[in-house]
Design a protein around this motif. Structure first.
Motif, mmCIF file in Angstrom:
data_model
loop_
_atom_site.group_PDB
_atom_site.id
_atom_site.type_symbol
_atom_site.label_atom_id
_atom_site.label_comp_id
_atom_site.label_asym_id
_atom_site.label_seq_id
_atom_site.Cartn_x
_atom_site.Cartn_y
_atom_site.Cartn_z
ATOM 1 N N ASP A 104 1.084 -0.619 0.525
ATOM 2 C CA ASP A 104 0.303 0.279 0.217
ATOM 3 C C ASP A 104 1.343 1.732 -0.007
ATOM 4 O O ASP A 104 1.725 1.644 0.686
ATOM 5 C CB ASP A 104 -0.634 -0.090 1.225
ATOM 6 C CG ASP A 104 -1.930 1.411 1.453
ATOM 7 O OD1 ASP A 104 -1.586 2.106 0.158
ATOM 8 O OD2 ASP A 104 -2.802 1.842 2.284
ATOM 9 N N SER A 106 0.263 4.221 -0.232
ATOM 10 C CA SER A 106 -0.224 5.249 1.339
ATOM 11 C C SER A 106 0.475 6.104 2.034
ATOM 12 O O SER A 106 0.696 6.598 3.319
ATOM 13 C CB SER A 106 -1.900 5.007 1.073
ATOM 14 O OG SER A 106 -1.784 3.750 1.684
ATOM 15 N N GLU A 107 1.604 4.543 2.752
ATOM 16 C CA GLU A 107 2.117 4.240 3.228
ATOM 17 C C GLU A 107 3.164 5.090 4.116
ATOM 18 O O GLU A 107 3.425 5.355 4.661
ATOM 19 C CB GLU A 107 2.782 3.375 4.009
ATOM 20 C CG GLU A 107 1.433 2.063 4.479
ATOM 21 C CD GLU A 107 2.058 0.606 4.575
ATOM 22 O OE1 GLU A 107 2.999 0.497 5.234
ATOM 23 O OE2 GLU A 107 1.491 -0.687 4.584
ATOM 24 N N GLN A 109 2.862 8.352 2.284
ATOM 25 C CA GLN A 109 2.889 9.797 2.714
ATOM 26 C C GLN A 109 3.691 10.397 3.726
ATOM 27 O O GLN A 109 4.038 11.459 3.738
ATOM 28 C CB GLN A 109 1.222 9.923 2.632
ATOM 29 C CG GLN A 109 0.687 9.340 0.973
ATOM 30 C CD GLN A 109 -0.472 9.459 0.616
ATOM 31 O OE1 GLN A 109 -1.161 9.686 1.503
ATOM 32 N NE2 GLN A 109 -1.602 9.003 -0.071
ATOM 33 N N SER A 144 5.669 8.119 -5.912
ATOM 34 C CA SER A 144 6.127 9.168 -5.111
ATOM 35 C C SER A 144 6.926 9.433 -6.418
ATOM 36 O O SER A 144 7.183 9.331 -6.883
ATOM 37 C CB SER A 144 7.016 8.684 -3.916
ATOM 38 O OG SER A 144 7.473 9.388 -2.985
#
Length: 208
Positions: A104, A106-107, A109, A144
């Protein structure tokens, strides 16, 4: 890296980074003195859930330029280190994330503003080299702009796949995102003892 003579041998190949593990629960735990290295080689301390004081002690004693955080360190912890490192010369922070068949993104961010690089390694039952690669296809969806290191079971046979991943990011217009390759167990004669000849051949094949 572990033994001074072997460190000097590998240093002749001029790697960009050289890692020293300051985690006692591994056969690669580093206790020796780091020999004189070329200024172009960044001495990197690898830590697992260590305290800020312990990290700073090793940074100062060994004149480290990079810290790799391989445990469950929080974004707040990384930010605390970043603030401290701001008063030191050219210190970098690498945060490691373990991956298997899915991840994931999103970890990442909450870490974006507190680290310089991410490192993706193969998830295993314990900390340290598993000798296995993870599913690199996942990285093609990397969202990213923070550059990353690729790690986990990388050996000479992975050269073609590394080049394919490099080409993917070049085609995406983001060649700088795939920053570096981190190698370990597949180039060892024993834990902490690297084979300079094998490393040299690997480096030459990557540059072709």
């Amino acid at each position: 890296m572990k033994q001074p003579k072997n460190i000097s041998e590998v240093a002749e190949l001029q790697p960009d980074y050289m890692g020293f593990i300051f985690y006692e629960k591994t056969p690669r735990y580093f206790e020796a003195e780091i020999p004189q290295l070329s200024p172009g080689i960044k001495k990197t301390g690898v830590f697992v859930n260590a305290s800020v004081d312990y990290i700073l002690e090793k940074v100062k004693k060994n004149k480290l330029q990079t810290v790799q955080l391989h445990g469950g360190e929080s974004a707040e912890f990384c930010q605390e280190l970043k603030i401290i490192f701001a008063g030191m010369d050219r210190m970098e922070i690498i945060k490691v994330f373990s991956v298997k068949e899915e991840f994931d993104f999103s970890e990442l961010q909450e870490f974006e503003e507190s680290v310089d690089y991410f490192l993706f390694d193969t998830k295993g039952k314990t900390k340290g080299g598993t000798g296995e690669t993870f599913n690199w296809e996942l990285l093609k969806d990397y969202p990213s702009s923070t550059p990353f290191f690729l790690s986990g079971g990388i050996g000479p046979e992975e050269v073609d796949d590394i080049k394919k991943l490099q080409k993917h990011f070049e085609q995406q217009g983001k060649p700088e995102v795939f920053y570096a390759v981190d190698v370990n167990s597949k180039f060892e004669l024993e834990p902490g003892m690297k084979d300079p000849n094998l490393l040299q051949k690997f480096s030459e094949k990557l540059k072709k």
